[in-house]
Write a protein that holds these residues in place. Structure first.
Motif, PDB file in Angstrom:
ATOM      1  N   ALA B 322       0.841  -1.206   0.000  1.00 58.51           N
ATOM      2  CA  ALA B 322       0.000   0.000   0.000  1.00 58.51           C
ATOM      3  C   ALA B 322       0.866   1.242   0.000  1.00 58.51           C
ATOM      4  N   SER B 323       1.967   1.177   0.737  1.00 61.84           N
ATOM      5  CA  SER B 323       2.863   2.325   0.788  1.00 61.84           C
ATOM      6  C   SER B 323       3.501   2.580  -0.576  1.00 61.84           C
ATOM      7  N   ILE B 324       3.794   1.470  -1.292  1.00 61.31           N
ATOM      8  CA  ILE B 324       4.374   1.627  -2.622  1.00 61.31           C
ATOM      9  C   ILE B 324       3.397   2.366  -3.538  1.00 61.31           C
ATOM     10  N   LEU B 325       2.123   2.010  -3.453  1.00 58.36           N
ATOM     11  CA  LEU B 325       1.117   2.702  -4.267  1.00 58.36           C
ATOM     12  C   LEU B 325       1.100   4.200  -3.958  1.00 58.36           C
ATOM     13  N   GLN B 326       1.081   4.505  -2.651  1.00 56.55           N
ATOM     14  CA  GLN B 326       1.096   5.921  -2.266  1.00 56.55           C
ATOM     15  C   GLN B 326       2.332   6.608  -2.815  1.00 56.55           C
ATOM     16  N   GLY B 327       3.459   5.902  -2.666  1.00 55.03           N
ATOM     17  CA  GLY B 327       4.730   6.468  -3.114  1.00 55.03           C
ATOM     18  C   GLY B 327       4.715   6.756  -4.598  1.00 55.03           C
ATOM     19  N   MET B 328       4.160   5.805  -5.379  1.00 47.71           N
ATOM     20  CA  MET B 328       4.163   5.984  -6.832  1.00 47.71           C
ATOM     21  C   MET B 328       3.301   7.156  -7.247  1.00 47.71           C
ATOM     22  N   ILE B 329       2.150   7.263  -6.626  1.00 48.53           N
ATOM     23  CA  ILE B 329       1.267   8.380  -6.973  1.00 48.53           C
ATOM     24  C   ILE B 329       1.959   9.699  -6.648  1.00 48.53           C
ATOM     25  N   LEU B 330       2.590   9.759  -5.486  1.00 53.55           N
ATOM     26  CA  LEU B 330       3.325  10.954  -5.103  1.00 53.55           C
ATOM     27  C   LEU B 330       4.441  11.261  -6.076  1.00 53.55           C
ATOM     28  N   PHE B 331       5.144  10.205  -6.471  1.00 56.55           N
ATOM     29  CA  PHE B 331       6.279  10.361  -7.369  1.00 56.55           C
ATOM     30  C   PHE B 331       5.848  11.060  -8.656  1.00 56.55           C
ATOM     31  N   PHE B 332       4.731  10.592  -9.203  1.00 61.22           N
ATOM     32  CA  PHE B 332       4.294  11.182 -10.466  1.00 61.22           C
ATOM     33  C   PHE B 332       3.784  12.607 -10.278  1.00 61.22           C
ATOM     34  N   VAL B 333       3.069  12.817  -9.204  1.00 61.01           N
ATOM     35  CA  VAL B 333       2.532  14.162  -8.999  1.00 61.01           C
ATOM     36  C   VAL B 333       3.664  15.160  -8.758  1.00 61.01           C
ATOM     37  N   LEU B 334       4.624  14.752  -7.927  1.00 67.07           N
ATOM     38  CA  LEU B 334       5.762  15.637  -7.692  1.00 67.07           C
ATOM     39  C   LEU B 334       6.598  15.773  -8.955  1.00 67.07           C
ATOM     40  N   GLY B 335       6.701  14.665  -9.705  1.00 70.73           N
ATOM     41  CA  GLY B 335       7.484  14.692 -10.941  1.00 70.73           C
ATOM     42  C   GLY B 335       6.887  15.648 -11.957  1.00 70.73           C
ATOM     43  N   SER B 336       5.567  15.769 -11.951  1.00 73.68           N
ATOM     44  CA  SER B 336       4.937  16.665 -12.927  1.00 73.68           C
ATOM     45  C   SER B 336       5.311  18.115 -12.653  1.00 73.68           C
ATOM     46  N   GLU B 337       5.773  18.376 -11.437  1.00 78.88           N
ATOM     47  CA  GLU B 337       6.269  19.696 -11.080  1.00 78.88           C
ATOM     48  C   GLU B 337       7.332  20.158 -12.083  1.00 78.88           C
ATOM     49  N   PHE B 338       8.177  19.219 -12.480  1.00 76.43           N
ATOM     50  CA  PHE B 338       9.245  19.541 -13.422  1.00 76.43           C
ATOM     51  C   PHE B 338       8.671  20.049 -14.736  1.00 76.43           C
ATOM     52  N   PHE B 339       7.614  19.366 -15.195  1.00 73.09           N
ATOM     53  CA  PHE B 339       7.040  19.750 -16.486  1.00 73.09           C
ATOM     54  C   PHE B 339       6.242  21.037 -16.384  1.00 73.09           C
ATOM     55  N   ILE B 340       5.880  21.383 -15.152  1.00 72.62           N
ATOM     56  CA  ILE B 340       5.182  22.653 -14.971  1.00 72.62           C
ATOM     57  C   ILE B 340       6.189  23.800 -14.972  1.00 72.62           C
ATOM     58  N   GLN B 341       7.345  23.542 -14.398  1.00 70.56           N
ATOM     59  CA  GLN B 341       8.387  24.582 -14.352  1.00 70.56           C
ATOM     60  C   GLN B 341       9.114  24.723 -15.688  1.00 70.56           C
ATOM     61  N   TYR B 342       9.342  23.586 -16.350  1.00 70.77           N
ATOM     62  CA  TYR B 342      10.170  23.624 -17.550  1.00 70.77           C
ATOM     63  C   TYR B 342       9.439  22.979 -18.705  1.00 70.77           C
ATOM     64  N   LYS B 343       9.872  23.313 -19.895  1.00 70.50           N
ATOM     65  CA  LYS B 343       9.349  22.560 -21.018  1.00 70.50           C
ATOM     66  C   LYS B 343      10.523  21.973 -21.792  1.00 70.50           C
ATOM     67  N   ILE B 344      10.229  20.884 -22.452  1.00 66.74           N
ATOM     68  CA  ILE B 344      11.273  20.203 -23.200  1.00 66.74           C
ATOM     69  C   ILE B 344      10.995  20.400 -24.671  1.00 66.74           C
ATOM     70  N   ASN B 345      12.009  20.864 -25.389  1.00 68.14           N
ATOM     71  CA  ASN B 345      11.849  21.057 -26.820  1.00 68.14           C
ATOM     72  C   ASN B 345      12.604  19.963 -27.548  1.00 68.14           C
ATOM     73  N   PHE B 346      11.932  19.335 -28.461  1.00 65.45           N
ATOM     74  CA  PHE B 346      12.615  18.356 -29.300  1.00 65.45           C
ATOM     75  C   PHE B 346      12.960  19.040 -30.602  1.00 65.45           C
ATOM     76  N   LYS B 347      14.128  18.752 -31.094  1.00 60.92           N
ATOM     77  CA  LYS B 347      14.523  19.401 -32.332  1.00 60.92           C
ATOM     78  C   LYS B 347      15.253  18.410 -33.199  1.00 60.92           C
ATOM     79  N   LYS B 348      14.962  18.458 -34.485  1.00 57.63           N
ATOM     80  CA  LYS B 348      15.640  17.542 -35.397  1.00 57.63           C
ATOM     81  C   LYS B 348      17.077  17.987 -35.603  1.00 57.63           C
ATOM     82  N   GLU B 349      17.929  17.010 -35.861  1.00 60.08           N
ATOM     83  CA  GLU B 349      19.337  17.311 -36.135  1.00 60.08           C
ATOM     84  C   GLU B 349      19.457  18.100 -37.430  1.00 60.08           C
ATOM     85  N   GLY B 350      20.391  18.996 -37.465  1.00 62.24           N
ATOM     86  CA  GLY B 350      20.671  19.732 -38.707  1.00 62.24           C
ATOM     87  C   GLY B 350      19.538  20.685 -39.049  1.00 62.24           C
ATOM     88  N   ILE B 351      19.922  21.873 -39.346  1.00 63.38           N
ATOM     89  CA  ILE B 351      18.868  22.863 -39.621  1.00 63.38           C
ATOM     90  C   ILE B 351      18.917  23.305 -41.072  1.00 63.38           C
TER      91      ILE B 351
END
Lengths: 511, 351
Positions: B322-351
């Motif tokens: 049960a604790s693992i379940l709680q931990g996983m949910i927390l992990f993802f919610v806290l992890g989404s913090e990163f995507f709220i603060q930053y964005k990731i841009n994908f770019k193709k090689e060579g312009i």
């Protein structure tokens, strides 16, 4: 002159979010030429050069160096192509020596042959006519020396294209001349030198060709011989600008501020201000000139009650300010607006909106516990309109505004408090020409209202035109207080470098 | 090519989408884990909801668990707003409970409302002073408050353990190391099994909202958190404000301790907090230091814990799972913090 095209930027576009910093810019630089990139702040000069030096990747467009199209993934790729950039803020390790800073980050042998390295650097320096001790530690160096190290660093890496980002901002006029000599030497050696600047007289002095940027677009590329300052200004701003500042004559001589023998020490017990004495009258603008870090900031802070006075006295309307809290001093009608290099360090709260930033100087006048934001919101809206501040709204965090607009918020708030003594440090730092002149007008308006103004400035031309008197600081000491209408730029430069006024006047060679 | 840059333009809608995506991914990943355990994920999730909200008993337990979380989080948020990283809520809860218990055990002959008020005041003072020690050292000598407050937790816990096994041990407990139960006058009144702490918590949420956003002191705290230099420049008495805010921060945590001792456990023990001081750091952060959000997040968090303990008994799965379940949910919610603060841009090689 060699007319071979060395660098060619074609159709460079770079945007950050919704802001287009560079839009379809073309630029070509020849071998053996000094090319000035001229433009107001936010016109995209630095962005373009960061693209060229591999720090940013352009959204579209191509970079052609020496006939080959290249694609930089990191600054290392650009260094490999012989491009070196000297940034506005030096990136040196203070505790290391010049030569250690020069080889830092270089791939090489595990062991360093100290002697050979010193020889190599010495040889390179001699070739350019540079005077440098490879074993001197950076923290012992003057600003000019530090810049020399920065230049040597990129040249040692084999740079043939040198980019200088606002290199003269921190130099005295004499040091600037030295830098220009180095640039000319490099031109003779066949290097391409690109200098980013917004100072027109420098452009006219040093460059061969000039590319003017405005709002992210390249407006024109001109030969220096075929243009003049007025044309360049017009291109830069987009409309004709009157470049003269009127000086209001100051009739009153009633002293409002008297500083006597003021000495300040920092945390390490080093004197940052030594025996400074001057006075300031109502309706007078006293300019303070000096190389950055000569004690200007500490002087401002001491008057505002933010810096502990070691010895000496500050008298405001006959009453000593020493030992008073900042709050008490503000209440007496002393206002300070210090624009630090990052613009946000003091005076404004970056993450708060304009309303809450206006609140900063106002909230203590509210009665009771609670804060009423309504009148301030109206005030904020007026300020936005009056000073033409560009913001999506008064509830937008100020850190997302551009530098010039942030400054308008700060200065607008300070002027709004109807001060008797206004301390303003670098109020036009980073502002475009039009906005700068708005600020000068605002200061003159205050002067006409008999406000005493202590103006800490960078641009000597402006100081000489705007101020009644100029006080020059060097290493925390006053080297002279002069009549702004009578002093020459050279004299100011010598005083900034530490030569006392008496000496200049005494030695006939300078006078 | 992958590039990370700071976000400046996140809309409310995107914010909610990101948070929802995090929860969905958490449920999905946890689902795989549940499948490996040989259970049906849907059934487990449903049971968790049922455990937390499905019965009066479950809902009551969830609310009772929410109360100290909310109050402690409000306390922590006051310090965090000032960028004073108070990790010491756990210790402040214990010291608050200790101060309140002193009056509960020794002065239980006072009239009930009066005694409870005295206990509350004592707990606020206890927690506040406990937080002030690291605050003083930070202001005076620049010590690191994160480590300091953390260490203070261990001292507080061991102090309570000492009392429980030593001087405050109940002589009538047949040798068991427990402190005597509070007399009726020292127990928080309640309604349908929920103690009055609920009202206190709700009132505090409203008060703290007003305090943070509409008072001079709250404004000063926010300014100091952004830049002490700016605060000084504006003529604020920075040290005084810092001390006041830390006292408030620790005081609220201490009050949570009194509420737990008096409203839930009925006495002082080393289990009075049981990690609330640490959990509250998470809820404070997820609630973005905003009182209203903190209340919501604390409630959801309590539901997660309550639901977790329910499935333990119903599905006979170990507590660790049960604790693992709680931990996983927390992990993802806290992890989404990163995507709220930053964005990731994908770019193709060579312009």
């Amino acid at each position: 002159m060699n007319r071979q095209t060395y660098i060619q930027l074609q159709n460079i576009t770079k945007s950050f979010g919704t802001v287009v910093a560079n839009s379809k810019i073309d630029l070509s630089v020849h071998k053996g030429e000094i090319h000035a990139l001229l433009g107001e702040n936010g016109s995209g000069k630095s962005t373009l050069m960061n693209v060229l030096s591999g720090i940013y990747t352009p959204d579209s467009g191509s970079i052609i160096i020496d006939g080959r199209e290249v694609c930089f993934k990191s600054p290392a790729d650009s260094i490999a192509m012989g491009i070196g950039m000297v940034h506005q803020h030096f990136k040196l390790v203070e505790v290391l020596s010049a030569k250690e800073n020069i080889i830092i980050g270089q791939k090489g042998n595990f062991f360093i042959n100290q002697k050979r390295l010193s020889e190599q650097i010495g040889k390179l320096a001699r070739k350019l006519g540079l005077d440098i001790d490879p074993d001197k530690k950076v923290y012992n160096m003057s600003v000019g020396e530090k810049q020399t190290v920065e230049i040597l660093k990129v040249l040692y890496r084999g740079a043939e294209i040198l980019i200088l980002d606002e290199p003269t901002a921190v130099l005295t006029p004499q040091e600037t001349q030295k830098l220009f000599d180095i640039m000319r030497k490099m031109r003779e050696m066949g290097c391409a030198v690109i200098i980013i600047t917004h100072k027109l007289n420098e452009v006219m002095e040093i460059s061969d060709r000039i590319t003017v940027l405005r709002k992210g677009e390249a407006v024109a590329t001109l030969d220096k011989s075929a243009t003049n300052i007025n044309e360049l200004t017009e291109l830069m701003v987009g409309r004709p600008v009157d470049l003269s500042i009127k000086r209001l004559e100051n009739q009153k001589k009633e002293t409002i501020l008297k500083v006597s023998n003021l000495t300040l020490v920092d945390d390490d017990n080093v004197k940052v201000l030594q025996n400074v004495s001057f006075d300031l009258s109502k309706g007078e603008i006293l300019g303070v000139a000096g190389v950055a870090g000569s004690g200007q900031k500490e002087l401002c802070e001491a008057i505002a009650g933010l810096y502990e006075v070691y010895s000496g006295d500050i008298r405001y309307e006959g009453e000593s300010l020493v030992g008073k809290t900042p709050r008490e001093i503000i209440k007496k009608g002393v206002s300070m607006s210090f624009i630090p290099e990052d613009r946000l360090g003091m005076g404004l709260v970056a993450s708060m909106d304009i309303v809450d930033n206006l609140l900063l100087k106002d909230y203590q006048n509210h009665k009771g516990f609670l804060i009423d934001r309504k009148p301030l919101k109206e005030k904020a809206e007026q300020l936005v309109k009056r000073l033409d501040i560009k913001t999506p709204g008064v509830n937008h965090p100020v850190k997302q505004l551009s530098g010039g607009n942030i400054q308008k918020v700060l200065l607008g708030r300070e002027l709004d408090s109807n001060p008797h003594l206004l301390i303003t440090a670098y109020p036009v730092r980073g502002l475009d020409i039009g906005a700068s002149y708005t600020i000068y007008d605002l200061l003159n308006e205050q002067k006409a209202k008999d406000v005493a103004i202590l103006y800490i400035g960078e641009d000597l031309d402006v100081l000489m035109e705007l101020c009644d008197r100029i006080m020059v600081l060097c290493n925390g000491e006053i080297t002279g207080i002069v009549d702004a209408a009578k002093v020459t730029k050279e004299e100011l430069g010598l005083m900034m470098a530490g030569v006392c006024l008496e000496k200049i006047k005494g030695g006939s060679s300078y006078a | 090519m992958l590039r990370i840059s700071k976000r400046t333009d996140l809309t409310k809608k995107q914010y909610i989408q990101l948070r929802l995506a995090a929860v969905i991914m958490a449920l999905f990943t946890s689902g795989i884990f549940i499948l490996i355990m040989g259970q049906n994920p849907a059934a487990i999730y449903f049971a968790m909801l049922q455990g937390a909200f499905g019965s009066f008993y479950g809902l009551r337990e969830t609310i009772i668990m929410t109360i100290p979380l909310v109050i402690t989080s409000l306390g922590i948020s006051t310090a965090f707003k000032m960028k004073f990283w108070n990790i010491g809520a756990e210790g402040q809860i214990y010291m608050g409970a200790f101060a309140a218990s002193y009056f509960a055990l020794n002065h239980h002959d006072m009239p009930k409302p009066f005694l409870l008020l005295v206990m509350a005041a004592a707990s606020i003072a206890g927690g506040g002073l406990w937080a002030l020690i690291p605050g003083f050292f930070k202001a005076r000598f620049g010590t690191n408050e994160t480590l300091f407050t953390l260490m203070m937790n261990y001292i507080a816990i061991k102090w309570i353990t000492y009392l429980q096994y030593g001087p405050w041990k109940d002589p009538n407990a047949k040798g068991f190391p427990i402190i005597a139960a509070f007399k009726e006058t020292a127990i928080l009144p309640g309604f349908m099994g929920i103690h009055i702490g609920l009202i206190i918590a709700l009132a505090l949420v409203a008060l703290m909202h007003i305090f943070m956003y509409h008072t001079k002191k709250g404004y000063e705290i926010s300014v100091i958190g952004e830049s002490e230099n700016t605060a000084r420049y504006a003529g604020m008495n920075v040290k005084k404000i810092i001390v006041a805010a830390i006292l408030l921060s620790g005081g609220l945590c201490g009050l949570a301790g009194m509420i737990q001792a008096s409203g839930v456990h009925g006495t002082l023990s080393v289990d009075v907090s049981g990690g609330i001081g640490y959990t509250a750091i998470i809820t404070t952060w997820l609630g973005q230091l905003s009182p209203a959000l903190i209340m919501l997040v604390s409630f959801l968090f309590a539901a997660l814990v309550q639901g977790g303990s329910y499935i333990q008994t119903v599905f006979q799965i170990p507590q660790a799972a049960a604790s693992i379940l709680q931990g996983m949910i927390l992990f993802f919610v806290l992890g989404s913090e990163f995507f709220i603060q930053y964005k990731i841009n994908f770019k193709k090689e060579g312009i």
